[in-house]
Scaffold this motif. Structure first.
Motif, PDB file in Angstrom:
ATOM      1  N   ASP A 213      39.075  28.536 -28.480  1.00  0.00           N
ATOM      2  CA  ASP A 213      40.253  28.849 -29.305  1.00  0.00           C
ATOM      3  C   ASP A 213      40.084  28.428 -30.764  1.00  0.00           C
ATOM      4  O   ASP A 213      41.049  28.071 -31.437  1.00  0.00           O
ATOM      5  N   TYR A 214      38.845  28.456 -31.243  1.00  0.00           N
ATOM      6  CA  TYR A 214      38.607  28.362 -32.693  1.00  0.00           C
ATOM      7  C   TYR A 214      38.979  29.711 -33.313  1.00  0.00           C
ATOM      8  O   TYR A 214      38.858  30.759 -32.648  1.00  0.00           O
TER       9      TYR A 214
ATOM     10  N   VAL B 185      39.519  36.643 -22.555  1.00  0.00           N
ATOM     11  CA  VAL B 185      39.209  35.555 -23.489  1.00  0.00           C
ATOM     12  C   VAL B 185      37.689  35.436 -23.530  1.00  0.00           C
ATOM     13  O   VAL B 185      37.040  35.282 -22.494  1.00  0.00           O
TER      14      VAL B 185
ATOM     15  N   ALA C 163      35.667  31.774 -29.278  1.00  0.00           N
ATOM     16  CA  ALA C 163      36.785  32.357 -28.519  1.00  0.00           C
ATOM     17  C   ALA C 163      37.213  31.444 -27.378  1.00  0.00           C
ATOM     18  O   ALA C 163      38.395  31.125 -27.242  1.00  0.00           O
TER      19      ALA C 163
ATOM     20  N   TYR D 164      37.139  30.931 -18.640  1.00  0.00           N
ATOM     21  CA  TYR D 164      37.340  32.230 -19.309  1.00  0.00           C
ATOM     22  C   TYR D 164      36.139  33.142 -19.128  1.00  0.00           C
ATOM     23  O   TYR D 164      35.025  32.680 -19.320  1.00  0.00           O
TER      24      TYR D 164
ATOM     25  N   LYS E 267      39.926  25.055 -17.931  1.00  0.00           N
ATOM     26  CA  LYS E 267      40.018  26.209 -18.829  1.00  0.00           C
ATOM     27  C   LYS E 267      38.790  27.067 -18.574  1.00  0.00           C
ATOM     28  O   LYS E 267      37.682  26.734 -19.027  1.00  0.00           O
TER      29      LYS E 267
ATOM     30  N   GLN F 168      43.842  36.076 -31.102  1.00  0.00           N
ATOM     31  CA  GLN F 168      43.114  36.682 -32.218  1.00  0.00           C
ATOM     32  C   GLN F 168      41.960  37.510 -31.680  1.00  0.00           C
ATOM     33  O   GLN F 168      41.266  37.086 -30.744  1.00  0.00           O
TER      34      GLN F 168
ATOM     35  N   SER G   4      40.501  35.353 -28.474  1.00  0.00           N
ATOM     36  CA  SER G   4      40.766  33.937 -28.192  1.00  0.00           C
ATOM     37  C   SER G   4      42.043  33.799 -27.366  1.00  0.00           C
ATOM     38  O   SER G   4      42.841  34.740 -27.294  1.00  0.00           O
ATOM     39  N   PRO G   5      42.260  32.639 -26.746  1.00  0.00           N
ATOM     40  CA  PRO G   5      43.506  32.429 -26.003  1.00  0.00           C
ATOM     41  C   PRO G   5      44.731  32.627 -26.898  1.00  0.00           C
ATOM     42  O   PRO G   5      45.764  33.134 -26.448  1.00  0.00           O
ATOM     43  N   PHE G   6      44.642  32.253 -28.151  1.00  0.00           N
ATOM     44  CA  PHE G   6      45.732  32.480 -29.100  1.00  0.00           C
ATOM     45  C   PHE G   6      46.047  33.959 -29.215  1.00  0.00           C
ATOM     46  O   PHE G   6      47.181  34.351 -29.487  1.00  0.00           O
TER      47      PHE G   6
ATOM     48  N   HIS H 220      38.401  23.693 -36.965  1.00  0.00           N
ATOM     49  CA  HIS H 220      39.433  24.713 -36.748  1.00  0.00           C
ATOM     50  C   HIS H 220      40.013  25.191 -38.080  1.00  0.00           C
ATOM     51  O   HIS H 220      40.126  26.389 -38.326  1.00  0.00           O
TER      52      HIS H 220
END
Lengths: 414, 414
Positions: free
Chosen positions: A329-330, A281, A326, A95, A93, A233, A229-231, B362
């Motif tokens: 992914d928090y 990201v 970020a 970024y 991962k 957000q 973030s990856p999500f 989280h």
């Protein structure tokens, strides 16, 4: 994951002050930043527990470094995209990704992509020869003549109002032209103001790959910082004013004084849209020119950025923690200001001789017990960024004066 | 001095969370804390670059550790005073000194010295036998009868107003009596509430050296934190309320809500006077009981203290930076609040099973993006302090609710 703590491990490639300050943020989150550092006296290597020796251009060093990291990210934008892609293909991962960071590495690709996206950019062109540059200058002169201004399509054609006679004279010829190295510039390096064809010839002869841009008549420079973030957000910080001297950022004022609310929203929205469109990201700093006609993108950075150092004390969540959140992914942290006026001033290395840095620190603390100091553990060299100071308060004018005095004190020992 | 940076080196004996957070502060000052740590997974050893292995009872380890340090200080109060004195005699700047830290190590010496200085303390006595303790209880009962209250000389004799029937029944007999181990207690350990002679006999049989104190009918506990430099400059933080559960501090409210201004000033002045009288260099936390009749000293600590963790975000200068500034004889930093209401809540280890700490984080970040989290990298064990959270805002009630929820969330995964 760190098996001793049950908490994630983030690896940061590069051991500069950005990694140093990210390590401080990591400590609060129960983590310990892993740093890939070229030299044992790198700023972050002096303070982090988990330092691996290696260089960012060495794929096998990167691969070894990434083992056991929950996420890998960067202190700078110089890692080859091929290496980033290779690691991502192996399941790391990492970024921002190769297809994203290229827009922070390569100014030509960045300008092309921003133009495609319809983002406001200065008139620009990739160039190979002095003749190309002269053509560009002629085009700028022509458009300026047609519009009663210059290069107005992207920002609305009202820029002629801002400049004096000198700038008008420049426009009439299309010179000076701003030339930028496509790769590797920072802190004013890799940017040239070309006065005429002779200067263009001289620069082209160096063989550096170039783009040219019209010189935008700006009111000031501002910056919009977001984290994604990856999500998906995105969190946006208040828009700041960045004050440059000799191409180096010397002060950041948060929030940007007297910035109209609609322009602040527009800058934030632009940064959010770019983060999304480019697939960022982590942090994205969008450096902007504020002109009579609106905002124009100057540069992009995809990492903790000098324009965000004020967030350590000045925002509820620092950019360094935000970057970690970020890439892991928090959910993002609150970005609001902690005081009405926040000013960050960079401390540059002063001339040799005189008081030591430690002595200067004593005097500064005696003079202003409220100033926040951040020193990077770097050898003092004239003009080198060796730290920064932050001052918070209610009144921007006095806060700015205190920050400027503190930075001067540390660098000159006045 | 670190020859690479030209900035001082502070050595901290002990590798717990206080050293961990002091290292974060050191980084900003351009330093890197040197840590003497017993185990590689100690909280500070996980994050600091300059970690030396050794134990605080080993004089030769301390001597080796101190070489090259500009100042040596402590993460805890367990270093033998003989060792401290020996190092000081050899020219090491070690703070607080042996003649000072003894008052934080030895409750009998502390009570004796405070009594000499006329500082307000509970009625107390050193004891060797259960009969001594019974005598003390009888004396407390007698004085309480004479005053219509108990042990009133130190604090003015108006305490009878504060308690209900249960406390009145206790006072009538002088029991329960508070017994404290002279050395080594913390977080409620080393403190016993003795209900009767049988309990006293049982405790005395363990052979631990004891003092006994009257049980003070308190409104609440408050704390005054100051820092003092070798030069003699003292900086005082706003007085806070500390909320205990089972002898462990669970919450700190800054500033102490509805504390009368004259009491706040009195508490600060007391801490300043004690720092001066005891020759403290570094931080001094004075834990106080607030009673109907005024303030009474409970305990002293001479290091960064749990009651000051809120200062990381809640004060202009954190206690950790302040401690470094003090032991290096830098001028002290500003201590003012950064928000009207600041609450720190400790995160204790929860029961095993359920969500991991990372999962809890989280959820917490999603629920409250404004909470500030500090995790210590410690193995989670039920009841162990594994971190803390801080919330800042305008309204103490809502800030306190958010902090309590955040701490509960991290520890129970609710």
């Amino acid at each position: 994951m760190d098996t001793r703590t049950g908490l994630p491990v983030v690896g940061m490639v590069g051991g500069g002050q950005l990694a140093r300050m990210t390590h401080q943020a990591a400590i609060a989150l129960g983590q310990s930043l892993r740093v890939l550092s070229e030299a044992p006296d790198d700023s972050a290597a002096l303070v982090a527990a988990d330092v691996r020796s290696g260089t960012h251009t060495d794929l096998s060093a990167l691969r070894e470094f990434a083992k056991g990291c929950d996420a890998v990210t960067f202190d700078h934008e110089h890692v080859p995209t091929g290496h980033i892609a290779a690691l991502a293909a192996e399941g790391v991962k990492i970024y921002p990704g190769a297809e994203t960071i290229v827009f922070a590495q390569d100014k030509r690709r960045m300008r092309e992509r921003l133009s495609e996206l319809g983002a406001p950019v200065p008139r620009w062109r990739p160039v190979s020869t002095a003749a190309d540059i002269a053509d560009f200058a002629a085009e700028v002169a022509e458009v300026a003549g047609a519009n009663g201004g210059m290069g107005a399509d992207a920002v609305g054609g009202r820029r002629e109002a801002v400049s004096g006679a000198g700038a008008q004279a420049g426009r009439a010829s299309g010179w000076p032209v701003v030339a930028k190295a496509v790769r590797g510039g920072y802190d004013g390096r890799g940017v040239w103001m070309l006065a005429d064809v002779a200067a263009a010839q001289e620069l082209v002869a160096t063989g550096v790959e170039l783009i040219v841009e019209e010189r935008v008549p700006l009111r000031r420079e501002i910056a919009a910082l977001v984290a994604r973030s990856p999500f998906g957000q995105v969190a946006a910080y208040p828009v700041v004013e960045t004050v440059q001297r000799d191409g180096i950022c010397v002060e950041v004022l948060a929030p940007a004084p007297e910035l109209p609310e609609e322009l602040a929203v527009e800058a934030q929205q632009l940064a959010i849209d770019l983060a999304h469109a480019l697939g960022v990201v982590g942090l994205l700093a969008v450096e902007l020119f504020e002109t009579e006609a609106g905002i124009v993108v100057n540069e992009l950075a995809m990492r903790p950025h000098n324009s965000g150092h004020w967030t350590i004390e000045g925002a509820r969540t620092s950019q360094f923690e935000q970057h970690l959140r970020a890439v892991l992914d928090y959910p993002m942290g609150e970005t609001s200001l902690t005081a009405p006026a926040v000013v960050m001033a960079n401390v540059l290395g002063g001339a040799p001789g005189g008081m030591t840095l430690d002595e200067r620190l004593h005097h500064l603390f005696a003079a202003d017990p409220g100033v926040r100091v951040h020193l990077y553990g770097k050898q003092v060299r004239p003009g080198r960024k060796i730290g920064h100071v932050t001052v918070l308060g209610d009144d921007m004018t006095s806060v700015r004066a205190r920050a400027a005095r503190a930075a001067r004190w540390l660098q000159e020992g006045e």
